[in-house]
Design a protein around this motif. Sequence first.
Motif, PDB file in Angstrom:
ATOM      1  N   ASN A   1       5.335  -0.648   0.240  1.00  0.00           N
ATOM      2  CA  ASN A   1       4.429   0.481   0.508  1.00  0.00           C
ATOM      3  C   ASN A   1       4.277   0.699   2.008  1.00  0.00           C
ATOM      4  OD1 ASN A   1       3.936   1.110  -2.114  1.00  0.00           O
ATOM      5  ND2 ASN A   1       1.948   0.108  -2.237  1.00  0.00           N
TER       6      ASN A   1
ATOM      7  N   ASP B   1       0.052  -1.669   8.563  1.00  0.00           N
ATOM      8  CA  ASP B   1       1.108  -0.737   8.983  1.00  0.00           C
ATOM      9  C   ASP B   1       0.522   0.369   9.842  1.00  0.00           C
ATOM     10  OD1 ASP B   1       0.371   1.675   7.422  1.00  0.00           O
ATOM     11  OD2 ASP B   1       0.775   0.390   5.698  1.00  0.00           O
TER      12      ASP B   1
ATOM     13  N   GLY C   1      -1.735   6.317   6.269  1.00  0.00           N
ATOM     14  CA  GLY C   1      -3.116   5.957   5.941  1.00  0.00           C
ATOM     15  C   GLY C   1      -3.572   6.558   4.626  1.00  0.00           C
TER      16      GLY C   1
ATOM     17  N   VAL D   1      -1.567   9.129  -4.134  1.00  0.00           N
ATOM     18  CA  VAL D   1      -2.339  10.071  -3.317  1.00  0.00           C
ATOM     19  C   VAL D   1      -1.617  11.403  -3.307  1.00  0.00           C
ATOM     20  CG1 VAL D   1      -3.213  10.551  -1.021  1.00  0.00           C
ATOM     21  CG2 VAL D   1      -3.270   8.219  -1.907  1.00  0.00           C
TER      22      VAL D   1
ATOM     23  N   PHE E   1       6.233   5.333  -8.695  1.00  0.00           N
ATOM     24  CA  PHE E   1       5.631   5.543 -10.011  1.00  0.00           C
ATOM     25  C   PHE E   1       4.106   5.429  -9.976  1.00  0.00           C
ATOM     26  CE2 PHE E   1       9.738   3.671 -11.854  1.00  0.00           C
ATOM     27  CZ  PHE E   1      10.333   4.918 -11.859  1.00  0.00           C
TER      28      PHE E   1
ATOM     29  N   LEU F   1       2.655   2.613  -9.844  1.00  0.00           N
ATOM     30  CA  LEU F   1       2.342   1.425 -10.645  1.00  0.00           C
ATOM     31  C   LEU F   1       2.169   0.186  -9.781  1.00  0.00           C
ATOM     32  CD1 LEU F   1       4.915   1.911 -13.549  1.00  0.00           C
ATOM     33  CD2 LEU F   1       2.454   2.256 -13.649  1.00  0.00           C
TER      34      LEU F   1
ATOM     35  N   LEU G   1       0.486  -0.820  -6.994  1.00  0.00           N
ATOM     36  CA  LEU G   1      -0.785  -1.430  -6.613  1.00  0.00           C
ATOM     37  C   LEU G   1      -1.592  -1.883  -7.818  1.00  0.00           C
ATOM     38  CD1 LEU G   1      -1.941   0.673  -3.550  1.00  0.00           C
ATOM     39  CD2 LEU G   1      -1.040  -1.637  -3.602  1.00  0.00           C
ATOM     40  N   SER G   2      -1.451  -1.190  -8.947  1.00  0.00           N
ATOM     41  CA  SER G   2      -2.187  -1.656 -10.128  1.00  0.00           C
ATOM     42  C   SER G   2      -1.627  -3.012 -10.574  1.00  0.00           C
ATOM     43  CB  SER G   2      -2.128  -0.628 -11.251  1.00  0.00           C
ATOM     44  OG  SER G   2      -0.849  -0.571 -11.810  1.00  0.00           O
TER      45      SER G   2
HETATM   46  N1  LIG Z   1       0.456   1.312   3.049  1.00  0.00           N
HETATM   47  C1  LIG Z   1       0.117   2.500   2.550  1.00  0.00           C
HETATM   48  N2  LIG Z   1      -0.104   3.549   3.355  1.00  0.00           N
HETATM   49  C2  LIG Z   1      -0.477   4.753   2.844  1.00  0.00           C
HETATM   50  N3  LIG Z   1      -0.629   5.015   1.539  1.00  0.00           N
HETATM   51  C3  LIG Z   1      -0.419   4.008   0.668  1.00  0.00           C
HETATM   52  C4  LIG Z   1      -0.039   2.715   1.128  1.00  0.00           C
HETATM   53  N4  LIG Z   1       0.078   1.917   0.041  1.00  0.00           N
HETATM   54  C5  LIG Z   1      -0.181   2.685  -1.026  1.00  0.00           C
HETATM   55  N5  LIG Z   1      -0.486   3.956  -0.663  1.00  0.00           N
HETATM   56  C6  LIG Z   1      -0.885   5.056  -1.550  1.00  0.00           C
HETATM   57  O1  LIG Z   1      -1.272   4.507  -2.789  1.00  0.00           O
HETATM   58  C7  LIG Z   1      -0.518   5.042  -3.848  1.00  0.00           C
HETATM   59  C8  LIG Z   1      -0.280   4.000  -4.915  1.00  0.00           C
HETATM   60  O2  LIG Z   1       0.606   3.019  -4.485  1.00  0.00           O
HETATM   61  P1  LIG Z   1       1.560   2.325  -5.507  1.00  0.00           P
HETATM   62  O3  LIG Z   1       0.718   1.906  -6.667  1.00  0.00           O
HETATM   63  O4  LIG Z   1       2.350   1.272  -4.822  1.00  0.00           O
HETATM   64  O5  LIG Z   1       2.478   3.501  -6.006  1.00  0.00           O
HETATM   65  P2  LIG Z   1       3.825   4.100  -5.409  1.00  0.00           P
HETATM   66  O6  LIG Z   1       4.201   3.290  -4.215  1.00  0.00           O
HETATM   67  O7  LIG Z   1       4.788   3.969  -6.524  1.00  0.00           O
HETATM   68  O8  LIG Z   1       3.532   5.495  -5.086  1.00  0.00           O
HETATM   69  C9  LIG Z   1       0.746   5.540  -3.188  1.00  0.00           C
HETATM   70  O9  LIG Z   1       1.295   6.621  -3.917  1.00  0.00           O
HETATM   71  C10 LIG Z   1       0.277   5.982  -1.833  1.00  0.00           C
HETATM   72  O10 LIG Z   1      -0.222   7.296  -1.903  1.00  0.00           O
END
Ligand SMILES: Nc1ncnc2c1ncn2[C@@H]1O[C@H](COP(=O)(O)OP(=O)(O)O)[C@@H](O)[C@H]1O
Length: 416
Positions: free
Chosen positions: A317, A345, A349, A365, A376, A378, A380-381
């Motif tokens: 991510n 990172d 943001g 987002v 997808f 998925l 972070l969940s």
């Molecule tokens: N380091 C990050 N910087 C900015 N946005 C992030 C970051 N990590 C996650 N996100 C936001 O959180 C959402 C969910 O992340 P994640 O569950 O990994 O899904 P994916 O990476 O498949 O989109 C991402 O779509 C992104 O919008």
Amino acid sequence: MTIALIGLMGIQIYWIQSASAIKEANFRRSVNESMVKVVQKVERMEKNKALASNQYESMLNFNRHLPYDSFITKVEMDSLISLQLNMRGVDTRFEFCIYKPETQEFIMENSPNFRKELIEKGNAFVLFQADIYTSPEYLLIYFPREKQFLLTELWGMLLISIILIIVIVYSFTYTITTIFRQKRLSEMKNDFINNMTHEFKTPISTISLACEALNDKDLRMSGETLDSYLSVIQEENKRLAGMAEKILQTAVIDKGQLKMNREKIDLHEIITDVIKNLRIQVEIKDGEIIRKFGATKSRIEGDKVHVTNLVYNLLDNANKYSPRKPLIRISTENANNGIVMTIEDNGIGIGKNEQKKIFDKLYRVPTGNIHEVRGFGLGLSYVKAIVEEHHGKISLESEVNRGTKFRVFLPFIIRE
Ligand SMILES: Nc1ncnc2c1ncn2[C@@H]1O[C@H](COP(=O)(O)OP(=O)(O)O)[C@@H](O)[C@H]1O
Ligand SMILES: [Mg+2]
């Protein structure tokens, strides 16, 4: 629905108002009837007294009534009024007096505290109307708790209405929020399916192209080209398997069937391995991964595969959501019988409102119509589920266009 609801509430209020108006009119009528009766009784008592005491004098005084205290006491008056009111269901405290406006004299009163109210707001009834020689005297009555009395009469109805309105408003908002949540969910599912189709299509078409080429009898291939075609197929196949695995895993988490294989693992080793896999992708974008291993004890109890995926997801991510020159810092330190790992990172943001939602399944987002970054929603969940399985904690700080910092705590030992 909102309009209908407001309309219904309006009608309800209107009914209650008219009911209360009717109650008030009834109250007025009962008071009037009672007091007319009281006046009659008082006059009769005076006549009886006059006849009994001295016929002759009373005949002379026919048009001039006896002083009140000679035929009725304050207490008798009180109970007379009270009896008449109670007979008509008026069961609230009252104040009364006999008042002569000409001399501003309070001839009889049950308490001097309500003089002002009696004169201003009391109901007045003329006494000895036939007595034309004396200036008029009034029996005044005032109910200090009239409002409350009328309200208690209405209380049951009011209460039921209020409860019903609360129930209706509650179910209404509940329904609306559910509809909105369902709508959002279905949009997210749609996005997910679109994304998935897209992600699966690329390797599938690459594989089918490679297979076609291998099948083509006209193309004579050297061993080397053959090998490279085969390795393309292998790589793409691996990608497909990886994606399928990712999706299946969330289904497993959903059912609560996540299998943990507990062993002693070295977090620093895992981080180093993951960085090795991701380095090229970051360096292509002219970026850099900086690690700082501050923890002196890096061994924890946990599942190697899941923890590797966890670190991979967070670093992936950090790379994916840093559009240019990613500068990713990963550091560890010991605290509270465990390790705190931070991954920071300098990417796009995450807004305050989204920060709560990004751990939801399928949530990504929103960035307008097209996502330039594939995923997808998925990752972070899954990360959150793994952290919880390890009895750890995850939190984040982020500012839009500044970057994001995830902090993961994993304890040395998983205590049940
Ligand atoms: N380091 C990050 N910087 C900015 N946005 C992030 C970051 N990590 C996650 N996100 C936001 O959180 C959402 C969910 O992340 P994640 O569950 O990994 O899904 P994916 O990476 O498949 O989109 C991402 O779509 C992104 O919008
Ligand atoms: Mg991700």
